[in-house]
Design a protein around this motif. Structure first.
Motif, PDB file in Angstrom:
ATOM      1  N   ALA A 163      -5.124  -5.270   3.076  1.00  8.73           N
ATOM      2  CA  ALA A 163      -4.832  -4.201   4.030  1.00  8.73           C
ATOM      3  C   ALA A 163      -6.113  -3.455   4.386  1.00  8.73           C
ATOM      4  CB  ALA A 163      -3.806  -3.236   3.450  1.00  8.73           C
ATOM      5  N   GLU A 164      -6.249  -3.063   5.660  1.00 13.74           N
ATOM      6  CA  GLU A 164      -7.419  -2.279   6.064  1.00 13.74           C
ATOM      7  C   GLU A 164      -7.476  -0.973   5.295  1.00 13.74           C
ATOM      8  OE1 GLU A 164      -7.759  -1.707  10.231  1.00 13.74           O
ATOM      9  OE2 GLU A 164      -7.896  -3.852  10.702  1.00 13.74           O
ATOM     10  N   GLN A 165      -6.302  -0.412   5.019  1.00 15.02           N
ATOM     11  CA  GLN A 165      -6.211   0.778   4.187  1.00 15.02           C
ATOM     12  C   GLN A 165      -5.528   0.369   2.882  1.00 15.02           C
ATOM     13  OE1 GLN A 165      -4.564   4.213   6.148  1.00 15.02           O
ATOM     14  NE2 GLN A 165      -5.353   3.572   8.144  1.00 15.02           N
ATOM     15  N   PRO A 166      -6.269   0.299   1.767  1.00 18.69           N
ATOM     16  CA  PRO A 166      -5.695  -0.189   0.507  1.00 18.69           C
ATOM     17  C   PRO A 166      -4.404   0.509   0.112  1.00 18.69           C
ATOM     18  CG  PRO A 166      -8.072   0.020   0.316  1.00 18.69           C
ATOM     19  CD  PRO A 166      -7.700   0.615   1.638  1.00 18.69           C
ATOM     20  N   ALA A 167      -4.245   1.764   0.517  1.00 21.43           N
ATOM     21  CA  ALA A 167      -3.029   2.495   0.156  1.00 21.43           C
ATOM     22  C   ALA A 167      -1.787   1.888   0.795  1.00 21.43           C
ATOM     23  CB  ALA A 167      -3.161   3.967   0.557  1.00 21.43           C
ATOM     24  N   ALA A 177       3.005  -3.241   2.437  1.00 25.27           N
ATOM     25  CA  ALA A 177       2.985  -4.649   2.819  1.00 25.27           C
ATOM     26  C   ALA A 177       3.752  -5.493   1.809  1.00 25.27           C
ATOM     27  CB  ALA A 177       1.542  -5.137   2.934  1.00 25.27           C
ATOM     28  N   ALA A 178       3.578  -5.199   0.520  1.00 25.90           N
ATOM     29  CA  ALA A 178       4.282  -5.961  -0.518  1.00 25.90           C
ATOM     30  C   ALA A 178       5.788  -5.787  -0.392  1.00 25.90           C
ATOM     31  CB  ALA A 178       3.802  -5.531  -1.900  1.00 25.90           C
ATOM     32  N   ALA A 179       6.238  -4.571  -0.038  1.00 30.18           N
ATOM     33  CA  ALA A 179       7.667  -4.317   0.100  1.00 30.18           C
ATOM     34  C   ALA A 179       8.259  -5.101   1.267  1.00 30.18           C
ATOM     35  CB  ALA A 179       7.913  -2.811   0.283  1.00 30.18           C
ATOM     36  N   VAL A 180       7.561  -5.106   2.403  1.00 29.08           N
ATOM     37  CA  VAL A 180       8.054  -5.833   3.572  1.00 29.08           C
ATOM     38  C   VAL A 180       8.070  -7.346   3.306  1.00 29.08           C
ATOM     39  CG1 VAL A 180       7.569  -6.413   5.982  1.00 29.08           C
ATOM     40  CG2 VAL A 180       7.369  -4.051   5.211  1.00 29.08           C
ATOM     41  N   LEU A 181       7.073  -7.815   2.569  1.00 35.74           N
ATOM     42  CA  LEU A 181       6.953  -9.252   2.296  1.00 35.74           C
ATOM     43  C   LEU A 181       7.704  -9.671   1.035  1.00 35.74           C
ATOM     44  CD1 LEU A 181       3.148  -9.701   3.098  1.00 35.74           C
ATOM     45  CD2 LEU A 181       5.091 -10.174   4.593  1.00 35.74           C
ATOM     46  N   GLY A 182       8.574  -8.802   0.552  1.00 32.31           N
ATOM     47  CA  GLY A 182       9.326  -9.089  -0.666  1.00 32.31           C
ATOM     48  C   GLY A 182      10.030 -10.436  -0.687  1.00 32.31           C
TER      49      GLY A 182
END
Length: 219
Positions: free
Chosen positions: A27-31, A36-41
């Motif tokens: 991610a461009e912003q590590p936070a 992203a992990a939640a959406v790609l679950g």
């Protein structure tokens, strides 16, 4: 470049006989990596440092190319800007040939599990196991009958991976696992159980037990 477009570019340049591709996502912003992990679950991404590691399978399903494109489009819509990189591609030519199966009839699955446990050290505490079936026709029914073991579809064999814990924490108890395998035997579903990883005498402190990290995935 939007994430969905990055995936389309990678997909366009994959070999014609590709079967599986491993990707890394930062991610461009590590936070925003947790978002992203939640959406790609549905892809069961693993985490490696500041990146997510995920697999896309040409066969389709929850990790198929079109499903992945839709998930990436959701991140684009949420303005979670990411960089996608191709790591490794498995093609049909590089898949290992299936191991020849002995002509004799396999023992009942419950007996196979008993034999596995009998060969372990007396102080074993946590196992990562694999249930391999003889026919793909049995996969849906076996998943239902073995629901208490929380089966995860194996990437390498015709079956499921599951965790077993003798004392507590993550994983099904040995007794419950055996009852599930007795259900398979009752319906003449044949297969075998083997241990992939094992730990002995673990003593978790303020946790639910050990975490298996295999092939970039947390199991």
């Amino acid at each position: 470049m939007r994430l969905a477009h990055q995936w389309e570019l990678i997909a366009t340049n994959l070999p014609p006989d590709w079967v599986d591709v491993r990707l890394s996502l930062t991610a461009e912003q590590p936070a925003q990596l947790d978002r992203a992990a939640a959406v790609l679950g549905p892809l069961n991404p693993g985490r490696s440092g500041e990146a997510l590691v995920l697999h896309v399978r040409r066969a389709g399903g929850a990790a198929g190319p079109e499903a992945v494109r839709r998930l990436f489009a959701r991140l684009d819509a949420d303005r979670v800007w990411c960089r996608l990189e191709q790591q490794e591609v498995t093609t049909a030519a590089t898949l290992p040939a299936p191991a020849p199966r002995a002509p004799e009839t396999l023992p009942p699955v419950a007996e196979s599990f008993d034999a596995v446990l009998a060969g372990l050290p007396a102080d074993w505490s946590d196992l990562l196991c694999e249930l391999e079936l003889e026919s793909s026709d049995w996969l849906p029914r076996a998943a239902l009958l073995c629901a208490p073991i929380n089966p995860t579809r194996s990437r390498d064999t015709l079956g499921f991976v599951f965790r077993c814990a003798r004392r507590g924490g993550y994983g099904v108890s040995p007794g419950m696992a055996r009852r599930c395998f007795e259900r398979l035997d009752a319906e003449r579903i044949t297969g075998s159980v083997r241990v992939l990883r094992s730990l002995s005498d673990t003593r978790p402190v303020a946790t639910q037990g050990p975490v298996w990290y295999v092939g970039g995935k947390v199991l």
